[in-house]
Scaffold this active site. Structure first.
Site, short mmCIF file in Angstrom:
data_model
loop_
_atom_site.label_atom_id
_atom_site.label_comp_id
_atom_site.label_asym_id
_atom_site.label_seq_id
_atom_site.Cartn_x
_atom_site.Cartn_y
_atom_site.Cartn_z
N ASP A 1 -18.69 123.15 -67.37
CA ASP A 1 -19.20 122.41 -66.24
C ASP A 1 -18.83 122.89 -64.87
OD1 ASP A 1 -20.76 118.96 -65.97
OD2 ASP A 1 -20.09 120.22 -64.28
N ASN A 2 -19.67 123.15 -63.90
CA ASN A 2 -18.88 123.71 -62.76
C ASN A 2 -18.56 122.52 -61.58
OD1 ASN A 2 -21.33 122.98 -61.54
ND2 ASN A 2 -22.02 125.02 -60.90
N SER B 1 -20.50 120.74 -59.78
CA SER B 1 -21.39 120.82 -58.47
C SER B 1 -21.80 119.53 -58.30
CB SER B 1 -22.12 121.92 -58.71
OG SER B 1 -23.33 121.67 -59.70
N SER C 1 -38.16 117.70 -69.27
CA SER C 1 -38.51 116.69 -68.47
C SER C 1 -40.04 116.36 -68.79
CB SER C 1 -38.23 117.35 -67.20
OG SER C 1 -38.97 116.41 -66.22
N TYR D 1 -38.81 122.01 -59.40
CA TYR D 1 -38.12 121.45 -60.60
C TYR D 1 -38.82 121.58 -61.58
CZ TYR D 1 -36.09 117.96 -63.72
OH TYR D 1 -35.63 117.49 -64.83
N LYS E 1 -38.93 123.69 -65.60
CA LYS E 1 -38.69 123.29 -66.86
C LYS E 1 -39.83 123.78 -67.99
CE LYS E 1 -34.85 120.72 -66.41
NZ LYS E 1 -33.81 121.27 -67.04
N ASN F 1 -32.50 109.92 -56.54
CA ASN F 1 -33.33 109.09 -57.51
C ASN F 1 -33.06 107.53 -57.46
OD1 ASN F 1 -31.64 111.29 -59.52
ND2 ASN F 1 -33.80 110.87 -59.77
N PHE G 1 -41.34 104.81 -51.89
CA PHE G 1 -42.19 105.81 -51.48
C PHE G 1 -43.56 105.72 -51.79
CE2 PHE G 1 -38.00 108.46 -52.21
CZ PHE G 1 -37.77 108.10 -50.97
N ARG H 1 -43.37 110.37 -51.42
CA ARG H 1 -42.63 111.65 -51.47
C ARG H 1 -43.41 113.00 -51.85
NH1 ARG H 1 -37.12 110.86 -55.00
NH2 ARG H 1 -38.58 110.85 -56.90
N1 UDP Z 1 -38.40 106.15 -55.81
C1 UDP Z 1 -38.28 105.39 -54.38
N2 UDP Z 1 -37.44 105.42 -53.70
C2 UDP Z 1 -36.29 106.05 -53.57
C3 UDP Z 1 -36.08 106.88 -54.99
C4 UDP Z 1 -37.16 107.05 -56.06
O1 UDP Z 1 -39.48 104.68 -54.13
O2 UDP Z 1 -35.37 105.91 -52.98
C5 UDP Z 1 -39.45 106.20 -56.46
C6 UDP Z 1 -40.01 107.74 -56.68
O3 UDP Z 1 -41.18 107.80 -55.71
C7 UDP Z 1 -40.55 107.48 -58.20
C8 UDP Z 1 -39.60 106.95 -58.94
O4 UDP Z 1 -39.11 105.91 -57.71
O5 UDP Z 1 -41.87 107.00 -57.94
C9 UDP Z 1 -38.68 107.25 -59.68
O6 UDP Z 1 -37.97 108.28 -59.05
P1 UDP Z 1 -36.55 109.20 -59.47
O7 UDP Z 1 -36.52 110.15 -58.32
O8 UDP Z 1 -35.75 108.09 -59.89
O9 UDP Z 1 -37.24 109.89 -60.75
P2 UDP Z 1 -38.33 111.01 -60.78
O10 UDP Z 1 -39.48 110.24 -61.46
O11 UDP Z 1 -38.92 111.61 -59.42
O12 UDP Z 1 -37.65 112.20 -61.69
#
Ligand code: UDP
Length: 339
Positions: free
Chosen positions: A34-35, A37, A128, A153, A157, A202, A221, A297
């Site tokens: 692991d680095n 980061s 993913s 991202y 993958k 997340n 979001f 988002r």
């Molecule tokens: N989400 C949100 N507010 C946040 C972070 C995430 O509403 O502060 C929502 C995001 O739009 C998605 C879900 O939660 O619909 C899961 O997002 P996350 O980033 O955890 O995982 P992803 O599915 O993007 O890999």
């Protein structure tokens, strides 16, 4: 008999650390690279405390061929590799695509070269559910089409899967691609869990930090997606269930030497909206989480959840922990962290 030695790249991270525990529990000897980061060295002590086993760790970057060669000289061959080391935030990848392409792809081919040099023949790759893009029908099976990636991202993958598939087809290597859905929760000991740096990207750590008062409110979001309550739907899986799937994937390659490459969805099979998740967290922990509705988002898909039948049947694996359990474990972990 000596224990099988498994290289875990990114082994101090969220999924990597839980997988190290699951491997030790199953009788393997993990070697972590692991680095740091996006991880803390204290994770190593925590793994040792949980398992009562000391864990070897190399602080190095998987994109760094020179240091990987030194690792090779010290460790020789491995019985398998689990390759986690990668950047993982969908939103950030939209803002910084080159950073994602450079890191996520070069680390993969460096690891594949290390495997070739050391005659290491088995690899589990962190893929993913984002490889499916926005699926036409749900739940997604492994046969669902790979759609256009919604973020850099996701594209790393898709390309990573292709690179690995091409290498495996060339012979002398077996690979399992695990398509993760959304890992949440923490080890029930509360000794390891998710450790986001700065403001969490997340959902789950944002919820727990808001419940703790570190963040003022959760931004949801978008609330006008085409879903029953207007918020996005995901398949949230307890990180220990996900960790155990990696052990099963290694065992599957050991038991089926004729398997060259295969992919598996690793989720629960259930989809929950952001609002449902928030309600489940509040109910499970008896705490309130202030929130506001915010703009959508970039890079988010509307909804996805897994068909897990293939993993259930072939890997003899099934997610067994509930959403409530994951919510409790995540909150217990957050409460143990100093601010
Ligand atoms: N989400 C949100 N507010 C946040 C972070 C995430 O509403 O502060 C929502 C995001 O739009 C998605 C879900 O939660 O619909 C899961 O997002 P996350 O980033 O955890 O995982 P992803 O599915 O993007 O890999």
């Amino acid at each position: 008999m000596s224990k099988k030695k498994i290289l875990i790249t990114g082994g101090a991270g969220f999924i990597g650390s839980h997988t190290a525990v699951a491997l030790i529990n199953a009788g393997y000897q993990p070697v972590i690279v692991d680095n740091f980061s996006n991880a803390e060295p204290s994770v190593l002590e925590a793994i040792e405390k949980i398992t009562g086993t000391s864990v070897k760790c190399y602080n190095l970057d998987c994109c760094d061929a020179k240091n990987l060669n030194l690792l090779l000289q010290k460790e020789g061959s491995f019985d398998g590799v689990i390759h986690f080391a990668a950047f993982k935030a969908v939103g950030e990848s939209v803002q910084e695509p080159i950073k994602y392409y450079k890191n996520n792809l070069s680390s993969l081919w460096e690891i594949l070269e290390l495997m070739d040099k050391s005659n290491t023949t088995k690899i589990v790759f962190s893929s993913s559910c984002t490889v499916y893009g926005q699926p036409d029908s749900l739940p997604v099976t492994e046969a669902s089409p790979i759609k256009e990636a919604e973020s850099p991202y996701a594209y790393t993958k898709q390309v990573g899967e292709q690179i690995l598939t091409d290498r495996v087809k060339n012979g002398g290597m077996q690979g399992i691609l695990l398509r993760y859905f959304n890992p949440i929760g923490a080890h029930p000991s509360s000794l390891i869990g998710e450790l986001p740096q700065g403001i969490p990207n997340n959902l789950m750590p944002f919820i727990t930090q808001t419940a703790k008062g570190i963040r003022k409110e959760l931004s949801i979001f978008g609330d006008d997606y085409d879903t029953p309550d207007g918020t996005c739907i995901r398949d949230y899986i307890h990180v220990m269930d996900l960790a155990e799937a990696h052990v099963k994937a290694l065992q599957y390659m050991e038991d089926n030497p004729e398997t060259a490459i295969d992919h598996f969805n690793i989720g629960t099979g259930n989809g929950y909206s952001v609002l449902e998740c928030l309600n489940a967290f509040e109910r499970a922990n008896n705490v309130k989480v202030p929130y506001q509705i915010a703009p959508k988002r970039a890079g988010d898909i509307t909804q996805i959840w897994a068909d897990t039948e293939k993993a259930n049947r072939l890997l003899d694996w099934k997610a067994s922990r509930t959403l409530e359990e994951a919510m409790r474990d995540a909150w217990n972990w957050e409460q143990k962290l100093s601010q």
